[in-house]
Design a protein around this motif. Structure first.
Motif, mmCIF file in Angstrom:
data_model
loop_
_atom_site.group_PDB
_atom_site.id
_atom_site.type_symbol
_atom_site.label_atom_id
_atom_site.label_comp_id
_atom_site.label_asym_id
_atom_site.label_seq_id
_atom_site.Cartn_x
_atom_site.Cartn_y
_atom_site.Cartn_z
ATOM 1 N N PHE A 249 11.629 6.960 -47.715
ATOM 2 C CA PHE A 249 11.954 6.122 -48.738
ATOM 3 C C PHE A 249 11.210 4.853 -48.839
ATOM 4 C CE2 PHE A 249 15.110 2.461 -49.753
ATOM 5 C CZ PHE A 249 15.417 2.526 -51.228
ATOM 6 N N ALA A 250 11.038 4.238 -47.853
ATOM 7 C CA ALA A 250 10.135 2.810 -47.783
ATOM 8 C C ALA A 250 8.592 3.169 -48.277
ATOM 9 C CB ALA A 250 10.113 2.597 -46.414
ATOM 10 N N ALA A 251 8.336 4.413 -47.903
ATOM 11 C CA ALA A 251 6.914 4.562 -48.558
ATOM 12 C C ALA A 251 6.724 4.953 -50.067
ATOM 13 C CB ALA A 251 6.059 5.830 -47.840
ATOM 14 N N GLN A 252 7.999 5.575 -50.437
ATOM 15 C CA GLN A 252 8.011 5.472 -52.006
ATOM 16 C C GLN A 252 8.164 4.227 -52.630
ATOM 17 O OE1 GLN A 252 11.239 8.733 -52.453
ATOM 18 N NE2 GLN A 252 10.050 10.094 -50.897
ATOM 19 N N VAL A 253 8.974 3.506 -52.298
ATOM 20 C CA VAL A 253 9.091 2.141 -52.975
ATOM 21 C C VAL A 253 7.791 1.396 -52.808
ATOM 22 C CG1 VAL A 253 10.307 -0.019 -52.903
ATOM 23 C CG2 VAL A 253 11.557 2.133 -52.388
ATOM 24 N N LEU A 254 7.055 1.474 -51.837
ATOM 25 C CA LEU A 254 5.761 0.799 -51.559
ATOM 26 C C LEU A 254 4.683 1.407 -52.582
ATOM 27 C CD1 LEU A 254 5.266 0.694 -47.664
ATOM 28 C CD2 LEU A 254 5.587 -1.379 -49.239
ATOM 29 N N SER A 255 5.032 2.745 -52.816
ATOM 30 C CA SER A 255 3.955 3.394 -54.060
ATOM 31 C C SER A 255 4.557 3.140 -55.471
ATOM 32 C CB SER A 255 4.145 4.815 -53.624
ATOM 33 O OG SER A 255 3.476 5.616 -54.641
ATOM 34 N N ASP A 256 5.569 2.679 -55.589
ATOM 35 C CA ASP A 256 5.950 2.166 -57.003
ATOM 36 C C ASP A 256 5.293 0.869 -57.238
ATOM 37 O OD1 ASP A 256 7.678 4.350 -57.443
ATOM 38 O OD2 ASP A 256 9.483 3.659 -56.597
ATOM 39 N N ALA A 335 16.206 -0.109 -52.906
ATOM 40 C CA ALA A 335 14.963 -0.383 -53.406
ATOM 41 C C ALA A 335 14.578 -1.427 -54.000
ATOM 42 C CB ALA A 335 14.759 0.812 -54.499
ATOM 43 N N ARG A 336 15.465 -2.140 -54.653
ATOM 44 C CA ARG A 336 15.437 -3.684 -55.071
ATOM 45 C C ARG A 336 15.302 -4.726 -53.939
ATOM 46 N NH1 ARG A 336 16.145 -4.348 -60.362
ATOM 47 N NH2 ARG A 336 17.005 -2.873 -61.790
ATOM 48 N N ALA A 337 16.195 -4.408 -52.910
ATOM 49 C CA ALA A 337 15.971 -5.158 -51.824
ATOM 50 C C ALA A 337 14.537 -5.279 -51.076
ATOM 51 C CB ALA A 337 17.307 -4.663 -50.742
ATOM 52 N N ILE A 338 13.984 -3.957 -51.175
ATOM 53 C CA ILE A 338 12.561 -3.832 -50.493
ATOM 54 C C ILE A 338 11.704 -4.747 -51.397
ATOM 55 C CG2 ILE A 338 10.708 -2.271 -49.932
ATOM 56 C CD1 ILE A 338 12.652 -0.195 -49.164
ATOM 57 N N LEU A 339 11.831 -4.606 -52.760
ATOM 58 C CA LEU A 339 11.172 -5.372 -53.610
ATOM 59 C C LEU A 339 11.092 -6.890 -53.334
ATOM 60 C CD1 LEU A 339 11.621 -3.904 -57.242
ATOM 61 C CD2 LEU A 339 10.026 -3.282 -55.340
ATOM 62 N N THR A 340 12.444 -7.387 -53.311
ATOM 63 C CA THR A 340 12.434 -8.714 -52.768
ATOM 64 C C THR A 340 11.700 -8.895 -51.154
ATOM 65 O OG1 THR A 340 14.466 -8.896 -53.798
ATOM 66 C CG2 THR A 340 14.167 -10.679 -51.950
ATOM 67 N N ASP A 341 11.856 -8.059 -50.280
ATOM 68 C CA ASP A 341 11.171 -8.249 -49.033
ATOM 69 C C ASP A 341 9.759 -8.263 -49.214
ATOM 70 O OD1 ASP A 341 13.649 -8.304 -47.833
ATOM 71 O OD2 ASP A 341 13.357 -6.276 -46.887
#
Length: 352
Positions: A249-256, A335-341
């Protein structure tokens, strides 16, 4: 492949330039760490030298206002899912969720206050806190992976959401309590979100929410110069060091967002040893997460080891600890929380 000294030198020069800009523009608010995506972020809390990201996370607006059901007539809708075909309420009022991702989906669609019961997590926090403090008050239907049908029945739900066995238990038993929608294993987090949303009759709202996330992610990338950074992502369990590969999941958000990954992390997840750190864990920035207290104990030992401290990211103080319950889960809210991070750390360094 380790990040080159040239890349690290470029980052140091960028850091110095931004610091000078902040000094000149202090009155304009450049010193506010939330002001601008290009501002270098300084963290003051750390775990074994890793700056803790999200310690002051604002969860007040994590779950938006309630979304409307899809247009159409009738009191029920037909939903096809992994376990079968189910007639579900057009606008469910009492939802029981059997996975964290289902709870995340209810939050993302503004329906968390309709969650009548949920499975709980191990540890002192029964629900992931990135969803807000209100979710802690949701009645438990048993630990994750072992829901209690009797507790579920007592709550009189009109919809049950979960995944296929073992986490959800027996579909026939659940469907006798209330209309039940179960998703299968192996799908992407986006497809899981879409399936849960269909169960809640919120296809249109889900599409709008997903497009909003993707727009935010794609806009964030250029704002952070994400393509210029290689982010290493490690997860510590009590006895392993795991590279988070492209399927996570983390890698996919990073890719986005457009964040690059080190060459050694552009494949499936794998376990490494301390002797592999130099060749497989290096990055312009390193994100670490811990699987529970024992995972954190193990992680601290590794972060304090000579092998880890010799990494360029450690020398440059660009190692950040992130919340395992956000980066190692699935869901649109996460996923939105990861964007904030990422906004608060990708161009950052630790100062204590």
């Amino acid at each position: 492949m380790p990040v080159s000294a040239r890349v690290r030198t470029r980052f140091r020069r960028t850091t110095a330039a931004v610091a000078l800009l902040c000094t000149a523009a202090f009155a304009a608010g450049c010193a506010d760490k939330h002001d601008d995506a290009s501002t270098i972020i300084r963290t003051t809390t750390n775990i074994a030298g890793a700056g803790v990201v999200g310690a002051d996370r604002d969860t007040a607006t994590a779950c938006p206002l309630p979304s409307a059901p899809d247009a159409g007539s009738g009191a029920t809708r037909t939903v096809t899912h992994t376990a079968g075909v189910t007639q579900v309420p057009a606008d469910p009022q009492r939802i029981v969720v059997l996975t964290t991702s289902a709870l995340d989906a209810a939050c993302a669609l503004g329906l968390w206050e309709r969650v009548a019961g949920a499975v709980t997590l191990d540890g002192d926090r029964t629900q992931p806190m990135y969803l807000g403090y209100g979710v802690v008050k949701v009645p438990s239907v048993g630990p994750i992976g072992q829901p209690d049908p009797a507790r579920i029945a007592e709550l009189k739900p009109d919809l049950i959401l979960g995944d296929i066995a073992p986490a959800a238990g027996d579909y026939d038993a659940l469907s006798k309590i209330a209309p039940t929608v179960l998703i299968g294993a192996g799908g992407s987090w986006q497809s899981d979100f879409a399936a849960y949303s269909a169960g809640m009759n919120r296809n249109d709202a889900a599409e709008t929410a997903m497009q909003s996330y993707l727009t935010e992610a794609h806009d964030l990338g250029p704002a952070l110069n994400a393509g210029q950074s290689q982010a290493s992502v490690l997860r510590f369990t009590p006895d392993t060091i795991q590279i988070q590969g492209t399927e996570t999941f983390a890698a996919q958000v990073l890719s986005d967002v457009g964040v690059q990954r080190p060459t050694a992390q552009r494949g499936p997840s794998s376990d490494i040893t301390e002797s592999d750190l130099a060749t497989k864990a290096e990055g312009d920035v390193i994100y670490v997460m811990f699987a529970g207290p024992e995972g954190e104990d193990h992680g601290k030992k590794v972060l304090r080891s000579d092998q880890f401290e010799e990494l360029g990211a450690a020398t440059d103080k660009r190692v950040f600890a992130v919340d395992d319950k956000i980066w190692h889960t699935t869901g649109l809210t996460a996923a939105r929380a990861i964007l904030t991070d990422l906004r608060n750390s990708l161009n950052g360094y630790v100062t204590d």
